[in-house]
Design an enzyme around this catalytic site. Structure first.
Site, PDB file in Angstrom:
ATOM      1  N   ASP A 554      88.611  36.259 -34.123  1.00 60.05           N
ATOM      2  CA  ASP A 554      89.099  37.257 -33.178  1.00 60.05           C
ATOM      3  C   ASP A 554      89.003  38.662 -33.747  1.00 60.05           C
ATOM      4  OD1 ASP A 554      91.140  36.452 -35.001  1.00 60.05           O
ATOM      5  OD2 ASP A 554      92.560  37.642 -33.843  1.00 60.05           O
ATOM      6  N   GLN A 556      86.462  39.539 -35.743  1.00 57.48           N
ATOM      7  CA  GLN A 556      85.043  39.861 -35.822  1.00 57.48           C
ATOM      8  C   GLN A 556      84.520  40.429 -34.500  1.00 57.48           C
ATOM      9  OE1 GLN A 556      82.841  36.460 -37.235  1.00 57.48           O
ATOM     10  NE2 GLN A 556      84.450  35.952 -38.720  1.00 57.48           N
ATOM     11  N   CYS A 557      85.169  40.098 -33.422  1.00 50.50           N
ATOM     12  CA  CYS A 557      84.760  40.585 -32.106  1.00 50.50           C
ATOM     13  C   CYS A 557      85.730  41.656 -31.637  1.00 50.50           C
ATOM     14  CB  CYS A 557      84.735  39.438 -31.081  1.00 50.50           C
ATOM     15  SG  CYS A 557      83.623  38.088 -31.537  1.00 50.50           S
ATOM     16  N   THR A 558      85.224  42.553 -30.793  1.00 49.18           N
ATOM     17  CA  THR A 558      86.087  43.550 -30.186  1.00 49.18           C
ATOM     18  C   THR A 558      86.786  42.898 -29.000  1.00 49.18           C
ATOM     19  OG1 THR A 558      84.522  45.274 -30.836  1.00 49.18           O
ATOM     20  CG2 THR A 558      86.179  45.854 -29.196  1.00 49.18           C
TER      21      THR A 558
END
Length: 695
Positions: A554, A556-558
């Protein structure tokens, strides 16, 4: 026999409609009053049918071209100087309605009568004697459907009706009436006449037939205003009036003769006269098609009131009604897109924002660092403002999660490992609007606290040089990346090169949009007596560090609410456009609403952007559907835009950057943050020791 005239046929060149479109958008706007316009015509002639022993009479065409409208700063008649060679002027009036309903319901009778009255006034006042081109005055009604590129139009060519009607004798070829020597002499003098006098005089002239029609010395051609002196002592048989005849029919002169005869009848009581229908093959010095005949009225009746008039053009079906020019199928689709893109923006300027500087906005060159969710939405919004130069930078490839959130990508872009994001996004922009100059670069931006290995040193150095070149080539930089530290080097370069930098960052349900100041702007401080605005890092007392390593999925992603990126991107672009319209430009102070109920766009600094308030930072809270306008001053120990950082970079160049990439703490040492922290800790220790003693 009763004299019959060859009526006009309108011939509107396709480029004229483009000129009308531009005038409508940029000059006329909602003004539907009558405007001056200029047409032209050539003399008539017949053409031979290929392969047959026959000729075809060409229509008498009154043409409108690209020079139909006078330039804004030139006199009305200056436009006639742009008519093609071997043509004659026809001034007119155009009324371009705002709606098709207005076009259908317009009072044509009143407009026609007004035009007829003007022609009659020019005849009775003698103005048409001084400027005979006024006899050719016409009226044009139009409606331009700029969305569909359909143009409805209706011409009227008013001609005064003689009562009783003119009668004509037999028509003769010019070669039957005069000798070749006389004709050649006449043609030479007509050419000299056209070289001597302005274009408005060329279409109508006086001829004096010599008693010896082989004479080469007699002056044969003069202006209408020279009537009394030119024909003094002449026999009536020597008087010949000439006009440039657009007709190519053997026994029907062109429409301009009708008003010309009325002028002769009123001004000089001419009830019988010989007429030369001057017809010339352009560029060939051939006037053999010219005709001569005698015209008269059965009985002279003095004119005291304006005669009746005719002149509405029939449509293609031969009925009285408007014509339609549908240019959409003929136009270059790219050109259609250019015009359509500008349409909405120019309509804004008509009623709502007359001071909108569309040209300044469109010429702005934008560099988007990041071609993800923010980058895609920012690019689309820039297109909506008509910006033509957009460059995208990203080092990632399109993944399967991207297309649903990032509108410049499709499912096929994810296959086979995914296409390069920046290059694909630029190609998609060109598909949306072919007129955009969109370029993508696959490029990594080095970051503080992310060491570079020796074998990559030269590669990273080239990336930095490339980034510097891109900054030099653009006016505005958008920071649209995922991490905080990736914004450091662009912030430094923006401050060093004094570029407009717009920053957008997302949380789960919050966003930040801000415009950077331009470093430690001492000139601003001297002028305004306050500190300049800060950058993204000016509120920090620590250097940006590695936030990308050791992250969960979570992280690592926007992870944001889906609508948040579109909102933040739109706000970022609107902030840029407002900044471009502010009189202080990059040095514009931060505006705040006076209170939450302020709806008038007032500012505390009395500096106004055409588009309203211009804040420094906008912090949006989607959970509360609320935005806060805040501002922050530049920090003299900022790790990105302070004088110390800029001087270190100026002095050491990439060597300084390499130290920062190796260890972000170097920024704190350069700016004095390390020393400040040590001093703060010492103060805390002293305070703690004193406290122990008190206890």
């Amino acid at each position: 026999m009763v004299l019959q005239f060859h009526s006009w046929a309108s011939a509107v060149e396709a480029p004229f409609w483009q000129v009308l479109t531009q005038r409508k958008m940029d000059v006329f706007k909602l003004d539907d009053s009558l405007k001056s316009i200029f047409g032209y015509y050539a003399t008539g002639h017949q053409v031979r049918v290929p392969g047959k022993d026959a000729t075809v009479a060409l229509p008498a065409r009154l043409c409108l071209g690209t020079g139909a409208f006078p330039d804004v700063l030139e006199s009305e008649h200056a436009s006639t100087s742009r008519a093609p060679a071997f043509t004659y002027p026809a001034p007119g009036l155009v009324k371009n309605t705002n709606t098709i309903e207005d076009f259908k319901s317009i009072d044509r009778t009143a407009l026609f009568k007004m035009t007829v009255d003007q022609i009659w006034e020019d005849i009775t006042s003698g103005k048409a004697v001084l400027d005979p081109s006024l006899l050719n005055k016409f009226l044009l009604l139009t409606f331009a459907d700029l969305k569909k590129f359909k143009f409805f139009y209706w011409f009227a060519f008013p001609a005064l009706v003689a009562d009783p009607a003119w009668t004509a004798g037999a028509f003769q070829d010019i070669g039957s009436a005069w000798s070749q020597t006389y004709i050649q002499n006449l043609h030479v003098q007509l050419n000299r006449y056209r070289e001597t006098y302005p274009l408005s005089q060329h279409g109508f002239f006086l001829i004096k037939e010599s008693s010896d029609n082989s004479s080469m010395s007699t002056t044969l051609v003069a202006r209408l205003q020279d009537w009394d002196t030119f024909y003094a002592g002449c026999n009536p048989e020597q008087i010949v009036v000439g006009f440039a005849d657009p007709s190519s029919l053997d026994s029907n002169p062109g429409w301009p003769l009708r008003n010309f005869l009325t002028l002769l009848y009123y001004q000089w009581r001419v009830s019988k006269v010989r007429v030369l229908c001057f017809r010339e093959v352009p560029g060939k010095q051939d006037i053999s098609a010219s005709k001569i005949f005698t015209v008269e009225v059965p009985s002279y009746v003095p004119l005291s009131t304006c005669p009746k008039a005719v002149g509405w053009e029939k449509n293609a079906q031969g009925k009285l009604g408007p014509r339609l020019a549908d240019l959409a199928p003929l136009m270059d689709p790219t050109r259609l897109a250019d015009t359509a893109v500008d349409l909405n923006l120019k309509l804004m300027r008509w009623r709502l924002l007359p001071d909108l500087q569309l040209e300044k906005v469109q010429e702005t060159r934008c560099l988007l660092l990041g071609a993800g969710t923010l980058g895609c939405y920012v690019a689309r919004s820039l297109l909506g403002w008509g910006i033509r130069n957009i460059t995208l930078v990203d080092n990632a490839k399109v993944s399967f999660s991207n297309p649903v959130r990032q509108p410049l990508f499709e499912f096929e872009d994810c296959l086979e490992g995914g296409k390069d994001k920046a290059i694909t996004a630029a190609a998609s922009l060109r598909k949306v609007y072919p007129g955009v100059n969109a370029v993508g670069h696959t490029l990594s931006i080095p970051m503080p606290g992310h060491p570079i290995s020796p074998q990559l040193y030269e590669s990273v150095q080239r990336d930095v040089e490339k980034l510097e070149d891109l900054f030099q080539q653009h006016d505005v930089i958008f920071l649209l990346m995922d991490s905080r530290e990736s914004r450091w080097l662009p912030t430094l370069l923006g401050a060093r090169m004094k570029k407009i930098v717009i920053n957008a960052a997302l949380g789960f349900d919050t966003f930040l949009v801000m415009r950077h100041g331009i470093g430690q702007d001492h000139e601003y401080h001297a002028s305004f007596g306050s500190s300049p605005l800060g950058c993204y890092f000016c509120n920090d007392v620590v250097a940006p560090t590695d936030s990308l390593s050791d992250r969960t999925l979570d992280q690592q992603c926007t992870v944001t609410r889906p609508g948040l990126s579109a909102i933040a991107s739109a706000v970022a672009v609107e902030m840029l456009v407002s900044l471009l319209h502010h009189p202080d430009g990059m040095r514009a102070p931060a505006d705040k609403a006076d209170d939450e109920g302020d709806q008038e766009g007032r500012t505390q600094n009395n500096q106004v952007s055409t588009l309203g308030l211009l804040p420094h930072q906008i912090r949006g809270f989607l959970s509360r559907f609320k935005n806060l306008l805040i501002s922050g001053q530049a920090y003299d120990r900022c790790t990105a835009c302070s004088d110390a950082i800029l001087e270190a970079y100026e002095k050491e160049g990439f060597g300084f950057l390499a130290k920062v990439f190796q260890d972000a703490k170097h920024l704190e040492d350069v700016t004095g943050l390390t020393q400040m922290k040590e001093q703060s800790e010492e103060l805390n220790m002293e305070w703690d020791e004193d406290s122990d003693e008190d206890i």
